[in-house]
Design a protein around this motif. Structure first.
Motif, PDB file in Angstrom:
ATOM      1  N   LYS A  42       0.993  -1.162  -0.194  1.00  0.00           N
ATOM      2  CA  LYS A  42      -0.059  -0.013   0.098  1.00  0.00           C
ATOM      3  C   LYS A  42       0.907   1.203   0.181  1.00  0.00           C
ATOM      4  CE  LYS A  42      -0.588   0.011   5.052  1.00  0.00           C
ATOM      5  NZ  LYS A  42       0.070   0.783   5.272  1.00  0.00           N
ATOM      6  N   ASP A  43       2.086   1.296   0.417  1.00  0.00           N
ATOM      7  CA  ASP A  43       3.144   2.318   0.493  1.00  0.00           C
ATOM      8  C   ASP A  43       3.761   2.299  -0.699  1.00  0.00           C
ATOM      9  OD1 ASP A  43       2.184   2.991   2.849  1.00  0.00           O
ATOM     10  OD2 ASP A  43       3.668   1.458   3.958  1.00  0.00           O
ATOM     11  N   ASN A  44       3.406   1.541  -2.035  1.00  0.00           N
ATOM     12  CA  ASN A  44       4.089   1.458  -3.247  1.00  0.00           C
ATOM     13  C   ASN A  44       5.604   1.179  -3.119  1.00  0.00           C
ATOM     14  OD1 ASN A  44       1.804   2.664  -4.395  1.00  0.00           O
ATOM     15  ND2 ASN A  44       2.432   4.597  -4.114  1.00  0.00           N
ATOM     16  N   ILE A  45       5.773   0.398  -2.085  1.00  0.00           N
ATOM     17  CA  ILE A  45       7.084  -0.373  -2.157  1.00  0.00           C
ATOM     18  C   ILE A  45       7.128  -1.792  -2.767  1.00  0.00           C
ATOM     19  CG2 ILE A  45       8.855  -1.072  -0.443  1.00  0.00           C
ATOM     20  CD1 ILE A  45       8.144   1.180   1.113  1.00  0.00           C
ATOM     21  N   VAL A  46       7.882  -2.100  -3.730  1.00  0.00           N
ATOM     22  CA  VAL A  46       8.229  -3.294  -4.335  1.00  0.00           C
ATOM     23  C   VAL A  46       8.395  -4.480  -3.117  1.00  0.00           C
ATOM     24  CG1 VAL A  46       9.340  -4.759  -5.840  1.00  0.00           C
ATOM     25  CG2 VAL A  46       8.946  -2.364  -6.459  1.00  0.00           C
ATOM     26  N   THR A  47       7.260  -5.617  -3.209  1.00  0.00           N
ATOM     27  CA  THR A  47       7.506  -6.679  -2.326  1.00  0.00           C
ATOM     28  C   THR A  47       7.877  -7.962  -2.914  1.00  0.00           C
ATOM     29  OG1 THR A  47       5.255  -7.078  -2.570  1.00  0.00           O
ATOM     30  CG2 THR A  47       6.019  -5.762  -0.801  1.00  0.00           C
ATOM     31  N   HIS A  48       7.709  -8.099  -4.299  1.00  0.00           N
ATOM     32  CA  HIS A  48       8.070  -9.178  -5.086  1.00  0.00           C
ATOM     33  C   HIS A  48       8.339  -8.792  -6.418  1.00  0.00           C
ATOM     34  CE1 HIS A  48       6.194 -11.634  -1.605  1.00  0.00           C
ATOM     35  NE2 HIS A  48       6.936 -12.378  -2.248  1.00  0.00           N
ATOM     36  N   LEU A  49       9.172  -9.507  -7.175  1.00  0.00           N
ATOM     37  CA  LEU A  49       9.377  -9.545  -8.653  1.00  0.00           C
ATOM     38  C   LEU A  49       8.967 -10.617  -8.947  1.00  0.00           C
ATOM     39  CD1 LEU A  49      12.569  -7.249  -8.882  1.00  0.00           C
ATOM     40  CD2 LEU A  49       9.955  -6.692  -9.492  1.00  0.00           C
ATOM     41  N   MET A  50       8.299 -11.068  -9.960  1.00  0.00           N
ATOM     42  CA  MET A  50       7.788 -12.355 -10.441  1.00  0.00           C
ATOM     43  C   MET A  50       8.356 -12.713 -11.937  1.00  0.00           C
ATOM     44  SD  MET A  50       4.256 -12.577  -8.277  1.00  0.00           S
ATOM     45  CE  MET A  50       4.066 -10.646  -8.224  1.00  0.00           C
ATOM     46  N   GLU A  51       8.401 -14.137 -12.201  1.00  0.00           N
ATOM     47  CA  GLU A  51       8.481 -14.491 -13.233  1.00  0.00           C
ATOM     48  C   GLU A  51       7.361 -15.820 -13.360  1.00  0.00           C
ATOM     49  OE1 GLU A  51       9.592 -14.261 -16.305  1.00  0.00           O
ATOM     50  OE2 GLU A  51      11.240 -12.341 -15.912  1.00  0.00           O
ATOM     51  N   ARG A  52       7.191 -16.271 -14.750  1.00  0.00           N
ATOM     52  CA  ARG A  52       6.127 -17.275 -14.691  1.00  0.00           C
ATOM     53  C   ARG A  52       6.473 -18.389 -15.783  1.00  0.00           C
ATOM     54  NH1 ARG A  52       0.918 -15.514 -18.065  1.00  0.00           N
ATOM     55  NH2 ARG A  52       1.838 -13.911 -19.364  1.00  0.00           N
ATOM     56  N   ALA A  53       5.914 -19.423 -15.602  1.00  0.00           N
ATOM     57  CA  ALA A  53       6.329 -20.481 -16.715  1.00  0.00           C
ATOM     58  C   ALA A  53       5.105 -21.615 -16.750  1.00  0.00           C
ATOM     59  CB  ALA A  53       7.531 -21.569 -16.573  1.00  0.00           C
ATOM     60  N   ARG A  54       4.552 -21.941 -17.665  1.00  0.00           N
ATOM     61  CA  ARG A  54       3.362 -22.923 -17.841  1.00  0.00           C
ATOM     62  C   ARG A  54       4.164 -24.043 -17.826  1.00  0.00           C
ATOM     63  NH1 ARG A  54      -1.342 -22.807 -22.506  1.00  0.00           N
ATOM     64  NH2 ARG A  54      -2.256 -24.607 -21.494  1.00  0.00           N
ATOM     65  N   ILE A  55       3.605 -25.069 -17.264  1.00  0.00           N
ATOM     66  CA  ILE A  55       3.786 -26.493 -17.301  1.00  0.00           C
ATOM     67  C   ILE A  55       2.977 -27.575 -17.410  1.00  0.00           C
ATOM     68  CG2 ILE A  55       5.884 -25.929 -15.736  1.00  0.00           C
ATOM     69  CD1 ILE A  55       4.434 -27.245 -13.563  1.00  0.00           C
ATOM     70  N   ASP A  56       3.467 -28.688 -17.794  1.00  0.00           N
ATOM     71  CA  ASP A  56       2.407 -29.750 -17.646  1.00  0.00           C
ATOM     72  C   ASP A  56       2.752 -30.474 -16.426  1.00  0.00           C
ATOM     73  OD1 ASP A  56       1.477 -29.436 -20.141  1.00  0.00           O
ATOM     74  OD2 ASP A  56       2.861 -30.651 -21.174  1.00  0.00           O
ATOM     75  N   PHE A  57       1.580 -31.200 -15.652  1.00  0.00           N
ATOM     76  CA  PHE A  57       1.721 -31.522 -14.435  1.00  0.00           C
ATOM     77  C   PHE A  57       1.156 -33.028 -14.494  1.00  0.00           C
ATOM     78  CE2 PHE A  57      -0.477 -32.060 -10.436  1.00  0.00           C
ATOM     79  CZ  PHE A  57       0.370 -32.321  -9.519  1.00  0.00           C
ATOM     80  N   SER A  58       1.819 -34.090 -13.662  1.00  0.00           N
ATOM     81  CA  SER A  58       1.171 -35.072 -13.308  1.00  0.00           C
ATOM     82  C   SER A  58       1.353 -35.370 -11.906  1.00  0.00           C
ATOM     83  CB  SER A  58       2.076 -36.296 -13.843  1.00  0.00           C
ATOM     84  OG  SER A  58       3.465 -36.279 -13.478  1.00  0.00           O
TER      85      SER A  58
END
Length: 111
Positions: A42-58
Motif C-alpha cells: 500500500k506504500d508503493n514499495i516493491v515486495t516481489h518481482l515475479m516470473e512465470r512458466a506454464r508446465i504440464d503436471f502429473s
C-alpha cells in the motif's frame, strides 16, 4: 519428474525477435531483461518481482533441484542471476510461479 514441458510465457511475446534488444547487447554490452510481474504494498514499495512458466503436471513430485534446472534452461543461468540480483536491489525475492491451466494448479518458488 512431475513437471514437464516448461514454457516461458510473457506479455512481451516478440522478445525473441526484438532486434533493438539484440543490437543493444552487441553494441553496448548492456542487457535488457524483462521481468513479468511486480507486486507493491500500500506504500508503493516493491515486495516481489515475479516470473512465470506454464508446465504440464502429473500427480508426482518434482524436486527443487529438478525445477531449478528447468528454470535455468528457460532463462539461462546468466539471465536468471541478473533477475535475482535485480530483485535483491529492492530487498525482495525473485519469485518464480509455475502453473498448469489444465489441472488448475500453481506452485511458487522463491530465491
Amino acid at each position: 519428474m512431475a513437471f514437464k514441458n516448461y514454457r516461458k510465457e510473457t506479455s512481451e511475446r516478440s522478445d525473441e525477435a526484438n532486434w533493438a534488444k539484440k543490437i543493444l547487447i552487441e553494441k553496448t554490452g548492456l542487457f535488457f531483461d524483462s521481468i513479468e510481474g511486480c507486486n507493491e504494498n500500500k506504500d508503493n514499495i516493491v515486495t516481489h518481482l515475479m516470473e512465470r512458466a506454464r508446465i504440464d503436471f502429473s500427480d508426482e513430485k518434482s524436486t527443487d533441484e529438478e525445477v531449478l534446472k528447468e528454470i535455468i534452461k528457460l532463462e539461462t543461468l546468466d539471465t536468471l542471476q541478473r533477475k535475482i540480483n535485480f530483485a535483491k536491489s529492492f530487498n525482495c525475492p525473485l519469485t518464480y510461479v509455475l502453473y498448469c491451466n489444465e489441472n488448475k494448479h500453481v506452485w511458487v518458488y522463491t530465491k
